[in-house]
Design a protein around this motif. Structure first.
Motif, mmCIF file in Angstrom:
data_model
loop_
_atom_site.group_PDB
_atom_site.id
_atom_site.type_symbol
_atom_site.label_atom_id
_atom_site.label_comp_id
_atom_site.label_asym_id
_atom_site.label_seq_id
_atom_site.Cartn_x
_atom_site.Cartn_y
_atom_site.Cartn_z
ATOM 1 N N ALA A 1 -6.100 12.724 2.591
ATOM 2 C CA ALA A 1 -7.040 11.947 3.117
ATOM 3 C C ALA A 1 -8.058 11.737 2.209
ATOM 4 O O ALA A 1 -8.481 12.597 1.302
ATOM 5 C CB ALA A 1 -7.563 12.375 4.445
ATOM 6 N N ASN A 2 -8.533 10.731 2.015
ATOM 7 C CA ASN A 2 -9.656 10.225 1.355
ATOM 8 C C ASN A 2 -9.864 10.269 -0.216
ATOM 9 O O ASN A 2 -10.648 10.680 -1.070
ATOM 10 C CB ASN A 2 -11.167 10.959 1.757
ATOM 11 N N SER A 3 -8.192 10.065 -0.592
ATOM 12 C CA SER A 3 -8.114 10.066 -1.977
ATOM 13 C C SER A 3 -8.752 9.033 -2.857
ATOM 14 O O SER A 3 -8.825 7.895 -1.986
ATOM 15 C CB SER A 3 -6.585 10.148 -1.993
ATOM 16 N N PRO A 4 -8.796 9.023 -4.132
ATOM 17 C CA PRO A 4 -9.401 7.939 -4.668
ATOM 18 C C PRO A 4 -8.404 6.858 -4.727
ATOM 19 O O PRO A 4 -7.124 7.133 -4.495
ATOM 20 C CB PRO A 4 -9.378 8.409 -6.068
ATOM 21 N N GLY A 5 -8.697 5.538 -4.934
ATOM 22 C CA GLY A 5 -7.855 4.551 -4.682
ATOM 23 C C GLY A 5 -7.761 3.678 -6.026
ATOM 24 O O GLY A 5 -8.554 3.906 -6.916
ATOM 25 N N LEU B 1 0.867 -0.927 0.117
ATOM 26 C CA LEU B 1 -0.106 0.048 -0.183
ATOM 27 C C LEU B 1 0.797 1.275 0.021
ATOM 28 O O LEU B 1 1.742 1.358 0.887
ATOM 29 C CB LEU B 1 -0.951 0.004 1.190
ATOM 30 N N ALA B 2 0.703 2.044 -1.046
ATOM 31 C CA ALA B 2 1.191 3.393 -0.840
ATOM 32 C C ALA B 2 0.018 4.542 -0.857
ATOM 33 O O ALA B 2 -0.585 4.548 -1.521
ATOM 34 C CB ALA B 2 2.151 3.637 -2.208
ATOM 35 N N LYS B 3 0.144 5.257 0.290
ATOM 36 C CA LYS B 3 -0.682 6.401 0.446
ATOM 37 C C LYS B 3 -0.573 7.539 -0.089
ATOM 38 O O LYS B 3 0.654 8.143 -0.333
ATOM 39 C CB LYS B 3 -0.901 6.392 2.037
ATOM 40 N N ALA B 4 -1.676 8.292 -0.655
ATOM 41 C CA ALA B 4 -1.486 9.637 -1.051
ATOM 42 C C ALA B 4 -1.318 10.719 0.062
ATOM 43 O O ALA B 4 -1.751 10.347 1.234
ATOM 44 C CB ALA B 4 -2.813 9.954 -1.746
ATOM 45 N N GLU C 1 -4.477 6.582 -3.644
ATOM 46 C CA GLU C 1 -4.083 5.577 -2.646
ATOM 47 C C GLU C 1 -4.027 4.277 -3.367
ATOM 48 O O GLU C 1 -4.862 3.748 -3.840
ATOM 49 C CB GLU C 1 -5.079 5.484 -1.402
ATOM 50 N N ALA C 2 -2.923 3.794 -3.552
ATOM 51 C CA ALA C 2 -2.628 2.618 -4.502
ATOM 52 C C ALA C 2 -2.155 1.368 -3.510
ATOM 53 O O ALA C 2 -1.406 1.285 -2.598
ATOM 54 C CB ALA C 2 -1.467 2.643 -5.381
#
Length: 223
Positions: free
Chosen positions: A25-29, A19-22, A56-57
């Motif tokens: 917050a609450n970004s598209p996935g 998991l790589a986070k943007a 968020e990938a």
């Protein structure tokens, strides 16, 4: 940049992935599906690049920790042949979609080679997806055909591909057109796996163009 996580499949079993986070917050996935080599550094790098682009990938580990060296195509093929594609899609991929959608964000999917085929299957079978982008991968028609696609589909293919041949791409595109499905297909004068910068078949100009088209597609459908 990212980290390895566990998440639940719909059947309650545990799955793992990268998991790589943007930063927001609450970004598209975006679910990212591996090549037949396993969850290689290059796939994790795609997740990192998507995170830097505002998504968020999550790349689910479909081989449960097994990673094949690039030179060993025989082992990669053996691992791929042992994969239950329907279970991987309906359970592991769907679990990844549910994980990314937990905040209410829109979720898309992309994948490469084997992962491209899984992406197309997911576009036909997995609820909760908004858009799908497949790189040089198509499943057998009996698993997921053009008429089965339920969401906008982007396809990026190589004209010098002996695995997913131009004829196969043309036939799938014709099926999408006949069925009235929303899609966009792009073709490049490059070899299979041209996007993978760790392979000798990498073609930088095509890869950069494909990346820009992927981001534009995600922006259009996910925000």
């Amino acid at each position: 940049m990212g980290t390895r996580i566990s998440f639940k499949r719909p059947d309650g079993k545990d799955a793992e992935g990268y998991l790589a986070k943007a930063s927001k917050a609450n970004s598209p996935g975006v679910v990212v599906i591996q090549e037949w080599w396993g969850l290689q550094d290059q796939i994790r790098g795609v997740c990192d690049r998507l995170a830097l682009s505002g998504y968020e990938a999550l790349a689910p580990d479909l081989y449960s920790g097994t990673v094949i060296p690039y030179h060993d195509a025989e082992a990669a093929n053996r691992e791929m042949q042992s994969l239950n594609f329907i279970d991987a899609t309906d359970q592991t991929v769907r679990g990844a979609v549910q994980y990314l959608a937990r905040t209410g964000a829109k979720v898309g999917i992309t994948g490469f080679c084997m992962g491209g085929a899984v992406t197309v299957i997911a576009a036909a079978r997995v609820p909760g997806l908004t858009a799908a982008a497949a790189f040089y991968g198509l499943p057998p028609a009996e698993v997921a055909g053009p008429k089965d696609i339920r969401i906008p589909l982007q396809g990026q293919f190589a004209n010098k591909d002996d695995y997913v041949t131009p004829d196969a791409v043309n036939a799938f595109e014709a099926g999408l057109k006949a069925a009235g499905k929303p899609y966009e297909f792009f073709r490049y004068d490059a070899d299979h796996a041209f996007f993978n910068e760790q392979r000798d078949v990498h073609e930088r100009k095509s890869a950069e163009l494909a990346w820009g088209r992927l981001l534009a597609f995600l922006k259009s459908h996910l925000g």
